[in-house]
Design a protein around this motif. Structure first.
Motif, PDB file in Angstrom:
ATOM      1  N   GLN A  26       0.171  -1.086   0.340  1.00 51.23           N
ATOM      2  CA  GLN A  26      -0.097   0.099   0.093  1.00 51.23           C
ATOM      3  C   GLN A  26       0.739   1.438  -0.129  1.00 51.23           C
ATOM      4  O   GLN A  26       0.676   1.946  -0.951  1.00 51.23           O
ATOM      5  N   ILE A  46      -5.750   3.726 -10.007  1.00 47.64           N
ATOM      6  CA  ILE A  46      -5.198   2.191  -8.910  1.00 47.64           C
ATOM      7  C   ILE A  46      -5.586   1.635  -9.343  1.00 47.64           C
ATOM      8  O   ILE A  46      -6.721   1.278  -9.261  1.00 47.64           O
ATOM      9  N   ALA A  48      -5.817  -2.839  -7.817  1.00 48.15           N
ATOM     10  CA  ALA A  48      -5.489  -3.430  -6.715  1.00 48.15           C
ATOM     11  C   ALA A  48      -7.176  -4.991  -6.854  1.00 48.15           C
ATOM     12  O   ALA A  48      -8.064  -4.519  -6.530  1.00 48.15           O
ATOM     13  N   LYS A  54      -7.676  -0.607  -1.565  1.00 51.61           N
ATOM     14  CA  LYS A  54      -8.040   0.397  -1.965  1.00 51.61           C
ATOM     15  C   LYS A  54      -8.056   1.637  -1.314  1.00 51.61           C
ATOM     16  O   LYS A  54      -8.199   2.533  -2.242  1.00 51.61           O
TER      17      LYS A  54
END
Length: 69
Positions: A26, A46, A48, A54
């Motif tokens: 992270q 981003i 993930a 997130k």
């Protein structure tokens, strides 16, 4: 926190105010996003997997941006 992959200690620049401990991946994502923003990119995506945090990542990026003005 019992998860050994979580980083237990961060300096004040890396520790969220909520007391949550950011995981290494992270923190890496947050630093990468900050780098892209500093380079002038206005849109950073981003991606993930489910359960990777997130929302925590986004909240920390927002917190840092607001604290910098």
């Amino acid at each position: 926190m019992s998860d050994p992959s979580a980083c237990a200690v961060f300096d004040s620049a890396h520790a969220p105010r909520s007391g949550l401990v950011l995981r290494p991946y992270q923190l890496a994502v947050i630093q990468a996003a900050e780098m892209h923003i500093a380079e002038g990119r206005q849109r950073v995506l981003i991606v993930a997997p489910t359960g990777s945090g997130k929302t925590v990542i986004a909240a920390e990026i927002i917190r840092r941006m607001v604290s910098r003005g």
